[in-house]
Design a protein around this motif. Structure first.
Motif, PDB file in Angstrom:
ATOM      1  N   PHE A 110      49.423  40.776  45.768  1.00  0.00           N
ATOM      2  CA  PHE A 110      48.143  41.616  45.574  1.00  0.00           C
ATOM      3  C   PHE A 110      47.697  42.103  46.832  1.00  0.00           C
ATOM      4  CE2 PHE A 110      43.426  41.016  44.054  1.00  0.00           C
ATOM      5  CZ  PHE A 110      43.261  42.397  43.829  1.00  0.00           C
TER       6      PHE A 110
ATOM      7  N   GLU B 154      44.355  44.808  47.922  1.00  0.00           N
ATOM      8  CA  GLU B 154      43.343  45.463  47.194  1.00  0.00           C
ATOM      9  C   GLU B 154      42.708  46.251  48.339  1.00  0.00           C
ATOM     10  OE1 GLU B 154      40.392  42.866  45.669  1.00  0.00           O
ATOM     11  OE2 GLU B 154      38.790  44.369  45.406  1.00  0.00           O
TER      12      GLU B 154
ATOM     13  N   LEU C 111      40.270  46.248  50.489  1.00  0.00           N
ATOM     14  CA  LEU C 111      39.259  45.298  50.711  1.00  0.00           C
ATOM     15  C   LEU C 111      39.560  45.165  52.168  1.00  0.00           C
ATOM     16  CD1 LEU C 111      38.707  42.037  48.725  1.00  0.00           C
ATOM     17  CD2 LEU C 111      37.810  42.472  50.818  1.00  0.00           C
TER      18      LEU C 111
ATOM     19  N   GLY D 127      41.701  44.147  41.714  1.00  0.00           N
ATOM     20  CA  GLY D 127      40.416  43.769  42.496  1.00  0.00           C
ATOM     21  C   GLY D 127      39.099  44.469  41.942  1.00  0.00           C
ATOM     22  N   ASN D 128      37.958  43.871  42.423  1.00  0.00           N
ATOM     23  CA  ASN D 128      36.918  44.214  42.162  1.00  0.00           C
ATOM     24  C   ASN D 128      36.609  46.037  42.418  1.00  0.00           C
ATOM     25  OD1 ASN D 128      35.877  41.811  41.573  1.00  0.00           O
ATOM     26  ND2 ASN D 128      34.851  41.236  43.341  1.00  0.00           N
TER      27      ASN D 128
ATOM     28  N   TRP E  90      32.469  45.856  47.883  1.00  0.00           N
ATOM     29  CA  TRP E  90      32.619  45.272  49.006  1.00  0.00           C
ATOM     30  C   TRP E  90      31.701  45.752  49.996  1.00  0.00           C
ATOM     31  CZ3 TRP E  90      34.201  40.572  47.922  1.00  0.00           C
ATOM     32  CH2 TRP E  90      35.345  40.538  46.938  1.00  0.00           C
TER      33      TRP E  90
ATOM     34  N   ASN F 277      39.686  45.024  35.772  1.00  0.00           N
ATOM     35  CA  ASN F 277      39.614  43.922  36.498  1.00  0.00           C
ATOM     36  C   ASN F 277      38.496  42.843  36.406  1.00  0.00           C
ATOM     37  OD1 ASN F 277      40.527  42.101  38.955  1.00  0.00           O
ATOM     38  ND2 ASN F 277      38.345  42.577  39.885  1.00  0.00           N
ATOM     39  N   GLU F 278      38.823  41.607  35.985  1.00  0.00           N
ATOM     40  CA  GLU F 278      37.456  40.643  35.643  1.00  0.00           C
ATOM     41  C   GLU F 278      36.146  41.394  35.209  1.00  0.00           C
ATOM     42  OE1 GLU F 278      36.540  38.776  39.717  1.00  0.00           O
ATOM     43  OE2 GLU F 278      38.476  37.636  39.485  1.00  0.00           O
TER      44      GLU F 278
ATOM     45  N   TRP G   3      29.258  40.382  38.435  1.00  0.00           N
ATOM     46  CA  TRP G   3      29.364  41.209  39.665  1.00  0.00           C
ATOM     47  C   TRP G   3      30.254  42.232  39.644  1.00  0.00           C
ATOM     48  CZ3 TRP G   3      31.747  36.503  38.248  1.00  0.00           C
ATOM     49  CH2 TRP G   3      32.942  36.223  38.179  1.00  0.00           C
TER      50      TRP G   3
ATOM     51  N   HIS H 194      42.589  34.171  36.616  1.00  0.00           N
ATOM     52  CA  HIS H 194      42.205  34.123  37.773  1.00  0.00           C
ATOM     53  C   HIS H 194      41.688  33.065  38.114  1.00  0.00           C
ATOM     54  CE1 HIS H 194      41.520  38.813  38.433  1.00  0.00           C
ATOM     55  NE2 HIS H 194      42.901  38.524  37.761  1.00  0.00           N
TER      56      HIS H 194
ATOM     57  N   TYR I 286      40.697  30.359  41.857  1.00  0.00           N
ATOM     58  CA  TYR I 286      40.754  30.183  43.458  1.00  0.00           C
ATOM     59  C   TYR I 286      40.120  28.748  43.509  1.00  0.00           C
ATOM     60  CZ  TYR I 286      41.148  35.092  43.984  1.00  0.00           C
ATOM     61  OH  TYR I 286      41.570  36.678  43.969  1.00  0.00           O
TER      62      TYR I 286
ATOM     63  N   GLU J 145      45.521  36.683  39.822  1.00  0.00           N
ATOM     64  CA  GLU J 145      44.995  36.295  41.119  1.00  0.00           C
ATOM     65  C   GLU J 145      44.740  34.741  41.157  1.00  0.00           C
ATOM     66  OE1 GLU J 145      41.132  38.167  42.207  1.00  0.00           O
ATOM     67  OE2 GLU J 145      41.677  39.923  41.115  1.00  0.00           O
TER      68      GLU J 145
ATOM     69  N   TRP K 212      40.716  29.987  48.464  1.00  0.00           N
ATOM     70  CA  TRP K 212      39.751  30.819  48.989  1.00  0.00           C
ATOM     71  C   TRP K 212      38.345  30.393  49.099  1.00  0.00           C
ATOM     72  CZ3 TRP K 212      37.444  35.488  45.562  1.00  0.00           C
ATOM     73  CH2 TRP K 212      36.556  36.060  46.560  1.00  0.00           C
TER      74      TRP K 212
ATOM     75  N   LEU L 208      36.784  38.360  54.165  1.00  0.00           N
ATOM     76  CA  LEU L 208      37.589  37.459  53.453  1.00  0.00           C
ATOM     77  C   LEU L 208      38.937  36.992  54.176  1.00  0.00           C
ATOM     78  CD1 LEU L 208      35.891  38.960  51.254  1.00  0.00           C
ATOM     79  CD2 LEU L 208      37.879  38.185  49.445  1.00  0.00           C
TER      80      LEU L 208
ATOM     81  N   GLN M 268      45.429  37.374  48.512  1.00  0.00           N
ATOM     82  CA  GLN M 268      46.254  38.500  48.498  1.00  0.00           C
ATOM     83  C   GLN M 268      47.322  38.349  49.396  1.00  0.00           C
ATOM     84  OE1 GLN M 268      43.600  41.773  48.351  1.00  0.00           O
ATOM     85  NE2 GLN M 268      42.098  40.927  47.137  1.00  0.00           N
TER      86      GLN M 268
ATOM     87  N   ILE N 144      42.567  36.799  52.431  1.00  0.00           N
ATOM     88  CA  ILE N 144      42.963  35.494  51.909  1.00  0.00           C
ATOM     89  C   ILE N 144      44.524  35.641  51.644  1.00  0.00           C
ATOM     90  CG2 ILE N 144      40.808  34.540  50.752  1.00  0.00           C
ATOM     91  CD1 ILE N 144      41.243  36.027  48.009  1.00  0.00           C
TER      92      ILE N 144
HETATM   93  O1  AHR Z   1      40.647  38.782  45.539  1.00  0.00           O
HETATM   94  C1  AHR Z   1      39.597  38.832  45.773  1.00  0.00           C
HETATM   95  C2  AHR Z   1      38.400  39.184  44.683  1.00  0.00           C
HETATM   96  O2  AHR Z   1      38.543  38.181  43.986  1.00  0.00           O
HETATM   97  C3  AHR Z   1      38.872  40.338  43.905  1.00  0.00           C
HETATM   98  O3  AHR Z   1      38.481  41.469  44.141  1.00  0.00           O
HETATM   99  C4  AHR Z   1      38.362  39.844  42.424  1.00  0.00           C
HETATM  100  O4  AHR Z   1      39.051  40.398  41.593  1.00  0.00           O
HETATM  101  C5  AHR Z   1      38.190  38.526  42.482  1.00  0.00           C
HETATM  102  O5  AHR Z   1      36.940  38.064  42.252  1.00  0.00           O
END
Ligand code: AHR
Length: 496
Positions: free
Chosen positions: A25, A27, A29, A71-72, A97, A172-173, A178, A242, A244, A291, A295, A312, A345, A350
């Motif tokens: 992945f 992003e 970010l 991702g976000n 972000w 995504n999510e 958030w 997802h 973590y 994901e 993390w 991150l 990622q 991360i």
């Molecule tokens: O991977 C970091 C973030 O984690 C992503 O942007 C989101 O999809 C998840 O909450």
């Protein structure tokens, strides 16, 4: 020394390994894109600004798919900002972000980078601020051969051949408050259904991933998944999950994270199968664990609209790599239903690969278990039975000291055992029973361990953590392997 009994049989197969479970992945970010994979001023940059040193490491991970651009981030992203002449691209605030996005890297650059890195794109569309129509436009831009507005724009932008992106994520999510323009399950189900219809009308050959839950701890899990699948069951091939993990201070709990992943995956499977039963459907829904990683979410501090700030950037310890290995075993043990998994990622954020702006690139501790499993975890996964003493944990109760998976690659006649020894005090002697294979010869036993579980790789000491070979002691009559205390192990055997 603890005594472990290990058993696998070539006739007891869980399923074939879909290589897409070794996906990752990228992003927009932090420094994942800018000064990660793309840094035009870097001494190793190619004519397009892609860091060749990073690309070589990416290639060595054998990654089939990379999810992009979030991702976000994707929930506020207008993909048309990232195409065309770079000088004309708008600079935008990224509300996900709190950074500034220059748009100097976009869809076309990503596709070129993916091609040079020997991998395919897995694209996510914006179902936050974005509309189903815009999602369809992106499919048209990427996959339609030509003769229409969006496909001709791609050609005008220097890409005559369609990208043929097969796998697409419907947002995504979207269950997370958030998320930019977060939706409840019903509203997401309706919006994603219309997007799915348009996207597949544009290109019927694509496959789609519906947003499942962003984790088992969110209160809408697993009801979100049920509702979403009731809308989308006939229109998507996968439901996403997802997950973590971080170390909250209890190391045995942390090492037992794979138990939580196991429970999470099973609950999603059961939820999907409930919808299948309710719909009287013949179709099986697959999981895209798109994901997953270790993390340290608690360390995240949002910046003040900087351009590509360090964000991150977890530096992974030996302990993190052990937990990571345990998670990989669990993913492999579910290959019958988990057909895609993306390590989140890939670079800096991360990630197993860490760069210094203008400087070197290093392998983090997690690089090694990922590379071993993506290289040797091929063929079929066999049902592995481990008779092991347990460690008592607060979160998961008794957890077997050894957590393992076994792959059999019939094509090259090798068996690979991956095993985590979570015992921090004692080694484990594993008596290995593989009699259905006949004559077996050990090839290698590679171990990741060390005296300091907190040790990390840094640009100054990039090889503090790396795997080592251990001496093979067993023979084909009596296969015994010693898994050192707190260790990640890869044992390769040849079938004669
Ligand atoms: O991977 C970091 C973030 O984690 C992503 O942007 C989101 O999809 C998840 O909450």
């Amino acid at each position: 020394m603890k005594k472990i009994k290990f058993f696998a049989d070539k006739n007891f197969v869980i399923g074939a390994v879909n290589p897409n479970i070794f996906s990752s992945f990228i992003e927009h970010l932090g420094r994942a894109v800018y000064t990660g994979i793309y840094e035009p001023d870097h001494p190793t940059a190619d004519e397009q600004g892609f860091r060749k040193d990073v690309m070589e490491l990416v290639k060595s991970l054998n990654i089939p798919l990379v999810r992009y651009p979030g991702g976000n981030f994707v929930s506020g992203y207008d993909w048309t900002d990232g195409i065309g002449l770079k000088a004309d691209r708008p600079v935008r605030l990224d509300l996900a972000w709190r950074t500034t996005e220059t748009n100097q890297f976009g869809t076309d650059e990503f596709m070129d980078w993916a091609k040079k890195s020997n991998l395919q794109a897995m694209m996510a569309v914006n179902l936050g601020t974005g509309t189903p129509k815009e999602a369809g436009n992106l499919v048209e831009y990427c996959n339609h051969p030509g003769g229409t507005y969006w496909s001709d724009l791609r050609i005008k932008n220097g890409h005559p051949e369609p990208y043929q992106v097969k796998t697409w994520c419907l947002g995504n999510e979207m269950d997370g408050p958030w998320q930019i323009c977060h939706l409840d399950a019903v509203d997401y189900g309706k919006k994603a259904l219309e997007a799915a219809k348009i996207m597949k009308w544009v290109d019927p050959s694509i496959e789609l991933v519906a947003c499942g839950s962003s984790g088992p701890l969110i209160e809408t899990f697993p009801e979100w998944d049920r509702v979403v699948l009731e809308y989308l069951y006939d229109h998507v091939e996968y439901i996403s999950c997802h997950r973590y993990y971080e170390n909250f201070g209890d190391i045995d709990d942390f090492l037992g994270s794979h138990v939580d992943l196991e429970n999470f995956i099973n609950t999603v499977i059961h939820t999907a199968d409930y919808v299948k039963a309710k719909k009287r459907s013949q179709k099986t829904m697959y999981l895209s664990v798109d994901e997953w990683n270790v993390w340290y979410i608690k360390r995240v501090k949002l910046p003040d609209w900087d351009i590509a700030p360090p964000l991150l950037e977890d530096i992974y310890s030996l302990l993190d790599a052990l937990v990571f290995g345990g998670l990989m075993c669990t993913l492999l043990n579910h290959v019958d239903r988990v057909k895609i998994a993306c390590l989140a990622q890939l670079v800096n954020v991360i990630a197993p690969i860490f760069t210094v702006k203008g400087g070197p690139v290093i392998k983090q501790s997690t690089f090694y278990p990922f590379q071993q499993v993506s290289t040797y975890g091929r063929g079929t996964v066999l049902k592995t039975i481990v008779d092991s003493p347990t460690i008592s944990t607060n979160l998961y109760g008794p957890v077997p000291v050894v957590h393992s998976t076994t792959t059999y690659n019939e094509a090259d006649g090798t068996i690979t055992i991956f095993a985590l020894n979570s015992d921090r005090e004692e080694a484990a002697e594993m008596a290995t029973e593989l009699r259905s294979f006949g004559n077996i010869v050990p090839i290698e036993h590679v171990v990741l361990d060390g005296i300091d579980l907190d040790a990390v790789n840094t640009p100054e000491e990039p090889e503090k953590i790396k795997p080592r070979m251990v001496e093979l002691t067993g023979n084909s009559q009596e296969l015994k392997f010693v898994l050192p205390k707190a260790s990640w192990n890869m044992i390769r055997l040849a079938v004669k």
